[in-house]
Design a protein around this motif. Structure first.
Motif, PDB file in Angstrom:
ATOM      1  N   CYS A 537      -7.707  -6.786   4.611  1.00 45.99           N
ATOM      2  CA  CYS A 537      -6.972  -7.101   3.159  1.00 45.99           C
ATOM      3  C   CYS A 537      -6.350  -5.919   2.826  1.00 45.99           C
ATOM      4  O   CYS A 537      -5.198  -6.174   2.162  1.00 45.99           O
ATOM      5  N   VAL A 538      -6.745  -4.893   2.920  1.00 39.98           N
ATOM      6  CA  VAL A 538      -5.721  -3.604   2.427  1.00 39.98           C
ATOM      7  C   VAL A 538      -4.620  -3.592   3.200  1.00 39.98           C
ATOM      8  O   VAL A 538      -3.473  -3.582   2.765  1.00 39.98           O
ATOM      9  N   LEU A 539      -4.603  -3.686   4.710  1.00 38.52           N
ATOM     10  CA  LEU A 539      -3.483  -3.704   5.339  1.00 38.52           C
ATOM     11  C   LEU A 539      -2.431  -4.907   4.949  1.00 38.52           C
ATOM     12  O   LEU A 539      -1.290  -4.650   5.104  1.00 38.52           O
ATOM     13  N   ALA A 540      -2.882  -6.199   4.786  1.00 39.86           N
ATOM     14  CA  ALA A 540      -2.275  -7.338   4.798  1.00 39.86           C
ATOM     15  C   ALA A 540      -1.545  -6.936   3.213  1.00 39.86           C
ATOM     16  O   ALA A 540      -0.448  -7.423   3.075  1.00 39.86           O
ATOM     17  N   ILE A 541      -2.122  -6.651   2.067  1.00 38.14           N
ATOM     18  CA  ILE A 541      -1.468  -6.143   0.954  1.00 38.14           C
ATOM     19  C   ILE A 541      -0.312  -5.129   1.115  1.00 38.14           C
ATOM     20  O   ILE A 541       0.777  -5.404   0.297  1.00 38.14           O
ATOM     21  N   ILE A 542      -0.722  -4.241   1.916  1.00 34.98           N
ATOM     22  CA  ILE A 542       0.311  -3.065   2.181  1.00 34.98           C
ATOM     23  C   ILE A 542       1.686  -3.703   2.875  1.00 34.98           C
ATOM     24  O   ILE A 542       2.899  -3.489   2.346  1.00 34.98           O
ATOM     25  N   LEU A 543       1.366  -4.857   3.868  1.00 31.48           N
ATOM     26  CA  LEU A 543       2.353  -5.261   4.591  1.00 31.48           C
ATOM     27  C   LEU A 543       3.166  -6.129   3.815  1.00 31.48           C
ATOM     28  O   LEU A 543       4.650  -6.035   3.575  1.00 31.48           O
ATOM     29  N   ILE A 544       2.576  -6.952   2.939  1.00 30.58           N
ATOM     30  CA  ILE A 544       3.130  -7.912   1.905  1.00 30.58           C
ATOM     31  C   ILE A 544       3.879  -7.122   0.812  1.00 30.58           C
ATOM     32  O   ILE A 544       5.225  -7.482   0.569  1.00 30.58           O
ATOM     33  N   TRP A 545       3.370  -6.115   0.420  1.00 36.74           N
ATOM     34  CA  TRP A 545       4.354  -5.375  -0.508  1.00 36.74           C
ATOM     35  C   TRP A 545       5.335  -4.583  -0.115  1.00 36.74           C
ATOM     36  O   TRP A 545       6.340  -4.533  -0.463  1.00 36.74           O
ATOM     37  N   SER A 546       5.218  -4.144   1.169  1.00 33.74           N
ATOM     38  CA  SER A 546       6.393  -3.366   1.831  1.00 33.74           C
ATOM     39  C   SER A 546       7.308  -4.245   2.035  1.00 33.74           C
ATOM     40  O   SER A 546       8.721  -4.052   2.085  1.00 33.74           O
ATOM     41  N   LEU A 547       7.147  -5.712   2.656  1.00 33.32           N
ATOM     42  CA  LEU A 547       8.198  -6.572   2.901  1.00 33.32           C
ATOM     43  C   LEU A 547       8.959  -6.955   1.384  1.00 33.32           C
ATOM     44  O   LEU A 547      10.085  -7.379   1.392  1.00 33.32           O
ATOM     45  N   ALA A 548       7.982  -7.097   0.410  1.00 34.89           N
ATOM     46  CA  ALA A 548       8.557  -7.496  -0.848  1.00 34.89           C
ATOM     47  C   ALA A 548       9.564  -6.416  -1.553  1.00 34.89           C
ATOM     48  O   ALA A 548      10.501  -6.973  -2.168  1.00 34.89           O
ATOM     49  N   THR A 549       9.122  -5.191  -1.041  1.00 38.15           N
ATOM     50  CA  THR A 549       9.979  -4.130  -1.856  1.00 38.15           C
ATOM     51  C   THR A 549      10.999  -3.473  -0.965  1.00 38.15           C
ATOM     52  O   THR A 549      11.384  -2.143  -1.113  1.00 38.15           O
TER      53      THR A 549
END
Length: 646
Positions: A537-549
């Motif tokens: 979950c932590v890695l998925a959140i980082i991935l989504i956040w990185s793509l969004a920003t």
């Protein structure tokens, strides 16, 4: 059933699925005490631990962590940093080390455990290949600066006209000029001193900014890189950087000529020398006037705990942990695959993670103590001399070293430290590539390690020549921005999903216990929860956040053209696309009358999955798997053969 007969049959099946290798040809690369004669083992536990620490501790610990710390609240940044280490870093390190050690296979072949995800291993190797190409270019830059440091004064200590620079070279900012229109209609170019003396102000739009660079910045741009204005202007190959890059590859090839048997000895120096230099720099730094300003700026009075409410701070902490420990590159799996079967990989995980993170914090004190002194001497805020990445190690810090007594000595030590920091990480990266190839083609390549290493280094050198052109720094920055990012997050998530959800977290725990011994349920509760839920979950959140920003990469003020950004996306897509391609091929080739049955078959471990050595494989079937599960990983024809022999 007679367990001894079952073990004998499994051992015979293992002989069929692992064809014998010409051990006579490979004995020169393995020791007499090696448990695994075909692949070889580490000569000692110290060789392995130093190689792991050297792989994890790299340039990012010196040029990125201190900058992130002061930017994200100083000492307060250590809280999210440690939290992310516990929840994201350690679980993935433990998983990768255990995975590689259990099967004694590299990052591609090890996915026999979950064949449908073998593309994850291919992605890891491809990402490591791209990173290896540009990382050795940074080592080449360090070599150039190391050679240049044997001069007094240092060549970047002052401005020289032969640089032929367009910008004004000065250590202090040049006052802006003003295009002032006079009463009679004429205009005059004046400086701010004249304006103050005559009580005049410069009208808006009349300011004239003068291009300005410090001597170390001009030396980096005009002498070392001979940098063009953009990636569109490739220019020519910078011959002295090409020679430094060649020397870097010759060092890597020579050290890896006998694989871990030779690299395991070299890391005794390359993995420990950086700590000697950092200690020397710290002692020298804290004795300088104004050093306390840098340390305070690093983690002292600038600590801002209100930053903990900012999601960006937590993302930076997780990203730094993820990259600095070198997970998802395949290197941890490759290095661990040469361990003896019963090595305690759990204690190795704790040691490597703690040493890596402690090094980051320690390096920050050494860096900022000297930057604080320079800020004091120049009467400037520390924030104006603090930089990250290339700007820190090739501009800000060389500028600081040039102003110290015995400047060449400190410069030699610093750049030799950078060289050793980069080399031991590079050793593991190249070993990841060669190990993966040897595991896929054992009969062809395992006895020809020297030739394989030589050809690999030569090809990577040729591919890296684009990075030593006059536009090379733009290519280095572009590859780093795209390849060392989303690909790692994707493979990290899939590692957790593949092992915990498909292979089975309880089954994986049993495999680990076979190596390190049984542990109580409370010990495994933490790791089970992290592997199954928290860490992915932590890695998925980082991935989504990185793509969004996502923001397009830049090098200083220089922006990349559209074609370069498109090429960057194509590069990371090329690395990741093998995950769905391999999955589709596996499903298409699997047996089953329905799609669901084919997917189930593709997710089932291969018949030869398990410990590499026969007696460990037999022990696994005899002691760890109950009678109803013993044949779950054996093909149907083998079941009839087993039953007939029983």
């Amino acid at each position: 059933m007679d367990k001894r007969k079952l073990a004998l049959v499994i051992s015979q099946n293992d002989h069929q699925t692992h064809p014998p290798v010409n051990t006579a040809a490979t004995n020169e690369h393995v020791g007499e005490s090696d448990e695994n004669v075909e692949r070889g083992n580490w000569s000692s536990k110290t060789d392995y631990l130093l190689s792991m620490i050297g792989y994890a501790v790299g340039l990012g610990n010196v040029w990125r962590f201190p900058y992130l710390a002061y930017r994200n609240g100083g000492g307060a940044f250590l809280i999210p940093y440690v939290v992310m280490l516990i929840f994201a870093g350690m679980p993935l390190v433990f998983l990768e080390c255990s995975f590689g050690q259990f099967a004694s296979l590299g990052p591609v072949a090890v996915w026999k455990a979950v064949p449908i995800l073998q593309g994850v291993g291919i992605t890891m190797v491809l990402v490591s290949t791209f990173v290896t190409i540009y990382y050795n270019c940074i080592i080449g830059y360090s070599l150039f600066y190391l050679f240049a440091s044997f001069q007094s004064p240092l060549p970047w200590a002052d401005c020289f006209s032969w640089w032929d620079a367009d910008e004004i070279c000065s250590r202090t900012p040049t006052d802006p000029l003003c295009n002032l229109t006079l009463d009679d209609g004429y205009f005059e170019i004046v400086n701010t001193t004249w304006l103050h003396a005559n009580n005049e102000t410069c009208p808006n739009g009349s300011e004239i900014s003068i291009p300005h660079q410090g001597p170390s910045e001009q030396y980096w741009d005009k002498v070392v890189l001979r940098r063009t204005s953009s990636i569109d202007e490739t220019g020519e190959i910078v011959w002295y950087l090409a020679l430094c890059l060649l020397l870097a590859w010759l060092i890597v090839g020579a050290v890896l000529s006998k694989g871990i048997k030779s690299s395991g000895k070299v890391v005794y120096f390359t993995a420990t020398f950086p700590y000697v230099v950092l200690t020397i720099l710290l002692v020298r730094g804290v004795t300088l006037e104004g050093a306390y300003k840098g340390i305070e700026f690093y983690i002292g009075s600038q600590s801002d705990f209100s930053k903990l409410a900012d999601a960006e701070v937590w993302k930076d902490a997780a990203t730094q942990i993820f990259y600095s420990i070198a997970v998802s590159f395949g290197g941890l799996t490759a290095l661990s695959s040469y361990n003896k079967f019963h090595n305690n990989c759990y204690t190795d995980t704790i040691i490597v993670c703690v040493v890596n993170c402690a090094t980051s914090v320690f390096a920050g004190f050494a860096i900022f103590s000297i930057l604080g002194h320079i800020a004091h001497v120049q009467d400037r805020p520390v924030s104006e001399v603090a930089q990250s990445g290339f700007g820190l190690v090739f501009i800000a810090y060389p500028e600081a070293l040039a102003q110290l007594p015995w400047a060449p000595l400190w410069s030699i030590l610093f750049f030799f430290m950078l060289l050793t920091l980069g080399l031991d990480s590079q050793f593991a990266s190249v070993e990841t590539i060669t190990t993966s190839l040897q595991d896929e083609f054992p009969v062809l390549l395992r006895s020809k390690r020297l030739y394989l290493t030589s050809v690999t280094c030569l090809l990577l050198y040729l591919l890296g020549l684009v990075c030593v052109t006059q536009a090379g720094i733009y290519w280095v920055n572009l590859i780093d921005h795209f390849c060392a990012g989303w690909g790692l997050l994707v493979t990290g998530c899939l590692e957790f999903i593949g092992i915990s959800w498909i292979y089975g977290v309880n089954r994986f725990i049993k495999d680990i216990e076979m190596m390190i011994g049984e542990r109580n349920w409370l010990f495994w509760l933490w790791w089970r929860v992290c592997w199954f839920f928290i860490s992915p979950c932590v890695l998925a959140i980082i991935l989504i956040w990185s793509l969004a920003t996502f923001a397009p990469p830049t090098y200083g003020p220089v922006e990349y053209p559209v074609w370069a950004i498109a090429l960057g996306w194509c590069t990371i897509i090329f690395c990741i696309m093998w995950i769905p391609i391999v999955a589709i091929v596996r499903v298409a080739r699997s047996e089953g009358s329905t799609l669901c049955q084919r997917i189930t078959t593709a997710c089932t471990s291969a018949p030869d999955w398990g410990p590499y050595l026969k007696h460990h494989r037999a022990e696994r079937y005899k002691n760890q798997i109950n009678p109803k599960q013993r044949f779950s990983n054996v093909q149907l024809p083998d079941i009839h053969e087993v039953m007939s022999k029983l």
